[in-house]
Design an enzyme around this catalytic site. Structure first.
Site, PDB file in Angstrom:
ATOM      1  N   GLU A  76      -5.081  59.535 142.489  1.00 20.94           N
ATOM      2  CA  GLU A  76      -5.948  60.610 142.055  1.00 20.94           C
ATOM      3  C   GLU A  76      -5.292  61.309 140.890  1.00 20.94           C
ATOM      4  OE1 GLU A  76      -7.415  62.580 145.806  1.00 20.94           O
ATOM      5  OE2 GLU A  76      -7.761  64.173 144.363  1.00 20.94           O
ATOM      6  N   ASP A  87      -7.879  75.671 143.370  1.00 23.56           N
ATOM      7  CA  ASP A  87      -6.494  75.206 143.485  1.00 23.56           C
ATOM      8  C   ASP A  87      -5.515  76.339 143.737  1.00 23.56           C
ATOM      9  OD1 ASP A  87      -6.326  72.267 143.093  1.00 23.56           O
ATOM     10  OD2 ASP A  87      -7.498  72.752 141.305  1.00 23.56           O
ATOM     11  N   TYR A 113     -14.437  62.826 150.947  1.00 13.93           N
ATOM     12  CA  TYR A 113     -13.165  63.530 150.933  1.00 13.93           C
ATOM     13  C   TYR A 113     -13.322  64.745 151.836  1.00 13.93           C
ATOM     14  CZ  TYR A 113      -9.021  65.716 148.705  1.00 13.93           C
ATOM     15  OH  TYR A 113      -7.803  66.294 148.437  1.00 13.93           O
TER      16      TYR A 113
END
Lengths: 392, 266
Positions: free
Chosen positions: B50, B61, B175
């Site tokens: 990734e 994030d 995911y």
């Protein structure tokens, strides 16, 4: 047709561009808002606090000396600076914090730039007994220490943000990260008509009281409405009740900073192009690679690289016109309004005043121009003293 | 056309193995190093790599990947340069590559141009953090046309309706974000994760990989028992950040995970 549509779009602008974790919370908020916006008791409660706590309706004041000095159209000031806490921001935090209460969320978070939205959120959460944490860029924490202390006095926690440019956009990022983490217990109180749907609609509706009162107070149609635009909540609040009346000209004033050509400005609609930031598709200041670029304005409240999606829509459909005013023009207007009317405006609002100074002399005396005086200048005294070279 | 990622998970299933998926930010600290890191990760047992596309405002994030993005952008990393890097590395590394990032850099690049150039470079999949299924239509159409898988996230807050919505659009694998939080947070209890993955499997036959919060080989082993693959991101990026020799550090770091995963499923 009322906008936004069900998916939260104003034409092609708006939407919900967020991480999957937030999607269920946005749906929950949307449903709660749809429900309570039609709930009589909720609306009554809002009206009660608007009248008895914020001090609404705020006056619509005819600035006679200023108008006479300029020798043209009549200038009217919508006195949002007289709201409790000193700016229009509280109209929105009243609505959102009451909504949080109805939704059973006891923890409220907010982002703030200059600190006005932070103070307005801290004020309402103190009143309603909610816990409150405010994210603020580290740069702004130092620039606006007075507002930091106000928030603390009101019982809120202020969390300095050290990432990115350490200003409003980074405070928003950090608030979103908090929300992603504490999604089940936390209400995110966004301060402008920006962010993912339903915020642009909800914040507009809570701010629309500005335009509704103006309509009632002016008796008859205004010719021009002028308001400053950072994220754009005070402008949207003034414009909204007039959008369908095409005879009323709507003018949004952005911050040109040191001039658009200098590259140091915050005139997103004038010089940016559409993109996605903070959950919505709207005009954005970005480089060719899609990275958000730093902005500049002497006014911390306008220093933001995005803008509410409904403004992008009003620009595209040409229903509203967006112009820009430099730091210098805004500070001239700041001084002129203080000296002719005895009103010290927030530097944000001084941008709107500056455009009115420019426009009014070109119009006949029969025309009426309403300027949204979105906030008072007490918070800006330090900045103004610096600008005029005065040591306090 | 079966994608390389679909093939990968089919092969792993046959071998009774779980996918090991390391994440690094492209361009951190620079693109030349990233190229060597990709090789090192492939050699150390990565099944899928990734690559993060850095963004100025990475709102999902945590601090580790925020700093990586800042370093990468400070060195002038762009999506165009990342695609060129993938093209370069393709002659040496055949491991499937997934680009993960935020929507605006792809929008600025142009959806059609991105799909075309990513295909030519040899990108196998794309994951856009701030593009939920409601908004993914335009990009998904372009990617489907060129055979690139668009990967979607599901989280502990995704209810049945959202799981179904994602399942209708997702390709390659799903995911699963292990927690409500940003990258690099602390891993939460396995029980809730197990329950949620079971729920996801009721609605999709796609493989499920778990990411967010996996920082130790033992955690990876535990999570691999629940899913078809595990993603290791912030812990790896952090290891590179503090190491003077990032390429060696990346290989050593991933080898530990690879060893544990392979031993477990022998």
């Amino acid at each position: 047709m009322t906008l936004p549509n069900k998916q939260g779009y104003f034409g092609s602008y708006g939407g919900q561009f967020v991480a999957e974790t937030l999607m269920p919370a946005l749906k929950e908020l949307e449903q709660a808002y749809q429900h309570f916006s039609r709930d009589k008791k909720f609306q009554q409660e809002i009206r009660y606090y608007q009248k008895n706590y914020i001090g609404r309706p705020t006056p619509l004041y005819r600035a006679k000396r200023l108008s006479d000095t300029l020798g043209g159209a009549e200038i009217w000031l919508k006195r949002e600076d007289l709201c409790h806490t000193g700016a229009h921001k509280v109209n929105n935090t009243l609505g959102q914090c009451l909504l949080a209460q109805r939704m059973g969320k006891k923890r409220v978070i907010a982002e703030t730039g200059a600190g006005q939205h932070g103070v307005a959120t801290a004020t309402m959460t103190a009143l309603l007994g909610q816990s409150c944490e405010v994210y603020m860029g580290d740069e702004d924490v130092h620039r606006q220490s007075l507002n930091v202390f106000r928030m603390k006095l009101l019982g809120s926690k202020v969390i300095p943000v050290h990432s990115g440019t350490k200003t409003l956009k980074d405070a928003l990022n950090e608030a979103l990260r908090d929300w992603i983490t504490n999604i089940r217990t936390t209400f995110y109180c966004i301060g402008s008509v920006a962010g993912p749907h339903p915020y642009p609609m909800m914040v507009r509706d809570f701010q629309a009281v500005i335009g509704k009162e103006t309509k009632r107070q002016l008796r008859g149609r205004p010719d021009y409405l002028i308001a400053c635009v950072g994220g754009g909540s005070n402008a949207m609040g003034l414009f909204h009740p007039f959008v369908k009346d095409n005879k009323v000209k709507l003018i949004g004033v952005e911050a040109a900073g040191e001039g658009i050509r200098s590259g140091r400005h915050a005139a997103t609609l004038s010089a940016g192009r559409p993109g996605v930031l903070h959950g919505a598709f709207s005009y954005l200041q970005q480089d060719l690679n899609g990275q958000v670029i730093p902005t500049h304005s002497i006014s911390a409240g306008l220093d933001y690289p995005g803008v509410g999606p409904e403004h992008s829509f009003l620009k595209e459909t040409k229903r509203a016109t967006y112009v820009s005013i430099t730091d210098r023009e805004a500070m001239d207007a700041f001084k002129i309004l203080s000296e002719t009317e005895g009103i010290i405006p927030a530097i944000e609002s001084a941008h709107a005043v500056a455009y009115a100074l420019h426009l009014a002399p070109k119009l006949s005396r029969s025309k009426r121009v309403v300027v949204n005086l979105s906030g008072r200048g007490d918070k800006d005294i330090g900045t103004a003293a610096d600008y005029f070279g005065v040591k306090l | 056309m079966t994608s390389k990622i679909t093939q990968l998970f089919a092969t792993l299933k046959k071998e009774q193995r779980k996918a090991l998926i390391p994440f690094i930010t492209a361009g951190d600290p620079d693109l030349a190093t990233t190229k060597r890191l990709i090789q090192a990760l492939a050699n150390a047992g990565a099944d899928l790599i990734e690559l993060g596309v850095p963004f100025s405002d990475p709102m999902a994030d945590g601090p580790v990947i925020q700093r990586a993005d800042e370093r990468a952008l400070a060195h002038g990393t762009t999506l165009r340069k990342i695609l060129k890097l993938v093209k370069d590395v393709r002659s040496q590394v055949s491991t499937p590559i997934l680009l993960m990032g935020y929507y605006n850099p792809i929008l600025a690049y142009g959806l059609k141009s991105y799909a075309r150039d990513a295909r030519q470079a040899g990108v196998d999949a794309t994951l856009v953090v701030d593009l939920p299924p409601e908004a993914a239509g335009p990009l998904n159409r372009e990617l489907r046309r060129v055979g690139i898988d668009l990967i979607f996230l599901l989280t502990p807050t995704s209810d049945e309706a959202r799981i179904r919505l994602v399942s209708r659009q997702a390709r390659g694998f799903v995911y699963f974000v292990s927690m409500t939080g940003v990258t690099g947070g602390a891993l939460q209890g396995a029980k809730e994760i197990r329950r949620k993955i079971r729920e996801i499997r009721r609605h999709t036959s796609l493989p499920v990989a778990i990411g967010f919060g996996i920082s130790h080989p033992q955690q990876a082993r535990k999570m691999a028992e629940l899913a078809d693959g595990v993603v290791v991101g912030s812990a790896l990026v952090r290891a590179l950040e503090i190491s003077g020799k990032p390429v060696k550090a990346a290989g050593d770091f991933l080898a530990k995970f690879s060893k544990v995963l392979r031993k477990n499923q022998g």
